[in-house]
Scaffold this motif. Sequence first.
Motif, PDB file in Angstrom:
ATOM      1  N   ILE A  74      -4.929 -12.163  10.302  1.00 20.09           N
ATOM      2  CA  ILE A  74      -4.921 -11.114  11.322  1.00 20.09           C
ATOM      3  C   ILE A  74      -4.191 -11.598  12.576  1.00 20.09           C
ATOM      4  O   ILE A  74      -3.430 -10.847  13.193  1.00 20.09           O
ATOM      5  CB  ILE A  74      -6.355 -10.641  11.622  1.00 20.09           C
ATOM      6  N   ILE A  75      -4.383 -12.850  12.942  1.00 21.78           N
ATOM      7  CA  ILE A  75      -3.664 -13.413  14.088  1.00 21.78           C
ATOM      8  C   ILE A  75      -2.159 -13.431  13.816  1.00 21.78           C
ATOM      9  O   ILE A  75      -1.359 -13.070  14.678  1.00 21.78           O
ATOM     10  CB  ILE A  75      -4.195 -14.818  14.423  1.00 21.78           C
ATOM     11  N   LEU A  76      -1.782 -13.832  12.613  1.00 20.60           N
ATOM     12  CA  LEU A  76      -0.365 -13.840  12.239  1.00 20.60           C
ATOM     13  C   LEU A  76       0.219 -12.427  12.331  1.00 20.60           C
ATOM     14  O   LEU A  76       1.315 -12.223  12.874  1.00 20.60           O
ATOM     15  CB  LEU A  76      -0.191 -14.403  10.836  1.00 20.60           C
ATOM     16  N   LEU A  77      -0.505 -11.449  11.822  1.00 25.35           N
ATOM     17  CA  LEU A  77      -0.050 -10.062  11.932  1.00 25.35           C
ATOM     18  C   LEU A  77       0.038  -9.628  13.395  1.00 25.35           C
ATOM     19  O   LEU A  77       0.944  -8.881  13.776  1.00 25.35           O
ATOM     20  CB  LEU A  77      -0.982  -9.116  11.173  1.00 25.35           C
ATOM     21  N   GLY A  78      -0.900 -10.107  14.210  1.00 20.96           N
ATOM     22  CA  GLY A  78      -0.882  -9.787  15.642  1.00 20.96           C
ATOM     23  C   GLY A  78       0.373 -10.322  16.313  1.00 20.96           C
ATOM     24  O   GLY A  78       1.003  -9.629  17.125  1.00 20.96           O
ATOM     25  N   LYS A  79       0.764 -11.528  15.963  1.00 19.11           N
ATOM     26  CA  LYS A  79       1.986 -12.099  16.542  1.00 19.11           C
ATOM     27  C   LYS A  79       3.209 -11.301  16.112  1.00 19.11           C
ATOM     28  O   LYS A  79       4.088 -11.021  16.914  1.00 19.11           O
ATOM     29  CB  LYS A  79       2.145 -13.570  16.144  1.00 19.11           C
ATOM     30  N   TYR A  99      -3.956   0.392  12.797  1.00 26.64           N
ATOM     31  CA  TYR A  99      -3.204   1.123  11.765  1.00 26.64           C
ATOM     32  C   TYR A  99      -2.291   0.177  10.999  1.00 26.64           C
ATOM     33  O   TYR A  99      -2.195   0.246   9.769  1.00 26.64           O
ATOM     34  CB  TYR A  99      -2.376   2.259  12.374  1.00 26.64           C
ATOM     35  N   TYR A 100      -1.623  -0.709  11.734  1.00 24.91           N
ATOM     36  CA  TYR A 100      -0.726  -1.682  11.124  1.00 24.91           C
ATOM     37  C   TYR A 100      -1.506  -2.620  10.197  1.00 24.91           C
ATOM     38  O   TYR A 100      -1.077  -2.903   9.083  1.00 24.91           O
ATOM     39  CB  TYR A 100      -0.005  -2.463  12.227  1.00 24.91           C
ATOM     40  N   LEU A 101      -2.673  -3.077  10.633  1.00 27.84           N
ATOM     41  CA  LEU A 101      -3.526  -3.943   9.831  1.00 27.84           C
ATOM     42  C   LEU A 101      -3.983  -3.221   8.568  1.00 27.84           C
ATOM     43  O   LEU A 101      -3.894  -3.766   7.461  1.00 27.84           O
ATOM     44  CB  LEU A 101      -4.737  -4.412  10.644  1.00 27.84           C
ATOM     45  N   ASN A 102      -4.446  -1.992   8.714  1.00 26.28           N
ATOM     46  CA  ASN A 102      -4.880  -1.211   7.549  1.00 26.28           C
ATOM     47  C   ASN A 102      -3.749  -1.028   6.546  1.00 26.28           C
ATOM     48  O   ASN A 102      -3.964  -1.130   5.337  1.00 26.28           O
ATOM     49  CB  ASN A 102      -5.423   0.149   7.975  1.00 26.28           C
ATOM     50  N   HIS A 103      -2.563  -0.767   7.048  1.00 26.33           N
ATOM     51  CA  HIS A 103      -1.403  -0.606   6.176  1.00 26.33           C
ATOM     52  C   HIS A 103      -1.165  -1.887   5.376  1.00 26.33           C
ATOM     53  O   HIS A 103      -0.954  -1.841   4.156  1.00 26.33           O
ATOM     54  CB  HIS A 103      -0.165  -0.250   7.003  1.00 26.33           C
ATOM     55  N   GLU A 108      -1.660  -5.092   0.356  1.00 21.08           N
ATOM     56  CA  GLU A 108      -2.202  -6.258  -0.338  1.00 21.08           C
ATOM     57  C   GLU A 108      -3.117  -5.822  -1.478  1.00 21.08           C
ATOM     58  O   GLU A 108      -3.126  -6.428  -2.547  1.00 21.08           O
ATOM     59  CB  GLU A 108      -2.962  -7.156   0.637  1.00 21.08           C
ATOM     60  N   GLY A 109      -3.876  -4.755  -1.266  1.00 18.33           N
ATOM     61  CA  GLY A 109      -4.743  -4.224  -2.311  1.00 18.33           C
ATOM     62  C   GLY A 109      -3.952  -3.703  -3.497  1.00 18.33           C
ATOM     63  O   GLY A 109      -4.333  -3.909  -4.653  1.00 18.33           O
ATOM     64  N   ILE A 110      -2.851  -3.032  -3.231  1.00 18.68           N
ATOM     65  CA  ILE A 110      -1.992  -2.526  -4.310  1.00 18.68           C
ATOM     66  C   ILE A 110      -1.411  -3.678  -5.107  1.00 18.68           C
ATOM     67  O   ILE A 110      -1.388  -3.646  -6.347  1.00 18.68           O
ATOM     68  CB  ILE A 110      -0.882  -1.622  -3.732  1.00 18.68           C
ATOM     69  N   ASN A 126     -14.059  -8.042   2.102  1.00 19.42           N
ATOM     70  CA  ASN A 126     -15.264  -7.202   2.127  1.00 19.42           C
ATOM     71  C   ASN A 126     -15.891  -7.082   3.506  1.00 19.42           C
ATOM     72  O   ASN A 126     -16.582  -6.121   3.792  1.00 19.42           O
ATOM     73  CB  ASN A 126     -16.290  -7.671   1.093  1.00 19.42           C
ATOM     74  N   ASN A 127     -15.662  -8.038   4.408  1.00 18.43           N
ATOM     75  CA  ASN A 127     -16.199  -7.933   5.773  1.00 18.43           C
ATOM     76  C   ASN A 127     -15.359  -7.023   6.667  1.00 18.43           C
ATOM     77  O   ASN A 127     -15.812  -6.596   7.718  1.00 18.43           O
ATOM     78  CB  ASN A 127     -16.240  -9.314   6.442  1.00 18.43           C
ATOM     79  N   PHE A 128     -14.138  -6.747   6.252  1.00 23.08           N
ATOM     80  CA  PHE A 128     -13.209  -6.013   7.090  1.00 23.08           C
ATOM     81  C   PHE A 128     -13.160  -4.558   6.684  1.00 23.08           C
ATOM     82  O   PHE A 128     -12.338  -4.141   5.891  1.00 23.08           O
ATOM     83  CB  PHE A 128     -11.806  -6.628   7.007  1.00 23.08           C
ATOM     84  N   THR A 129     -14.044  -3.799   7.259  1.00 25.72           N
ATOM     85  CA  THR A 129     -14.030  -2.369   7.034  1.00 25.72           C
ATOM     86  C   THR A 129     -13.320  -1.744   8.239  1.00 25.72           C
ATOM     87  O   THR A 129     -13.962  -1.238   9.141  1.00 25.72           O
ATOM     88  CB  THR A 129     -15.452  -1.813   6.899  1.00 25.72           C
ATOM     89  N   THR A 130     -11.999  -1.877   8.260  1.00 24.04           N
ATOM     90  CA  THR A 130     -11.236  -1.420   9.432  1.00 24.04           C
ATOM     91  C   THR A 130     -11.049   0.036   9.363  1.00 24.04           C
ATOM     92  O   THR A 130     -10.445   0.778   9.078  1.00 24.04           O
ATOM     93  CB  THR A 130      -9.908  -2.163   9.527  1.00 24.04           C
TER      94      THR A 130
END
Length: 130
Positions: A74-79, A99-103, A108-110, A126-130
């Motif tokens: 998540i930090i990497l995506l934030g950068k 939204y970007y994180l969910n995308h 990754e799920g696909i 499983n902890n990340f219910t964004t």
Amino acid sequence: MIESSLCDFCNSSTESNIHLFWECSNIQPFWCEITRFLNEILNISDGIALTYQSISFCNVDINNTIKSNCANYIILLGKYFIFKNKYQKTIPNFHEFRYYLNHNLNLEGIIAEMKGKTDAHQNKWNNFTT
């Protein structure tokens, strides 16, 4: 070609890596929201305290490998989100980042589904219910 050496977000300080990704007054609220989000979602009793070093090297250690890996991703995506916003000339905000994180998590799920690794993906996030 750049128009100025000033930060694209605040236009008041010379842009450097440390300023762009940490010191800028328009970036600090973004990292505060990510910190709050990580502490809430991961249910960390001590809390994560992000620093410029932990952001630069994506080396948050939570004493749980899966949670650490998720937080560092998540930090990497934030950068990258900050970097994208710099070139779009927009100030990053946490709401758009969600939204970007969910995308990215959906992608990754696909990929996990295509590789037959859906269970591993679900266990990881499983902890990340964004």
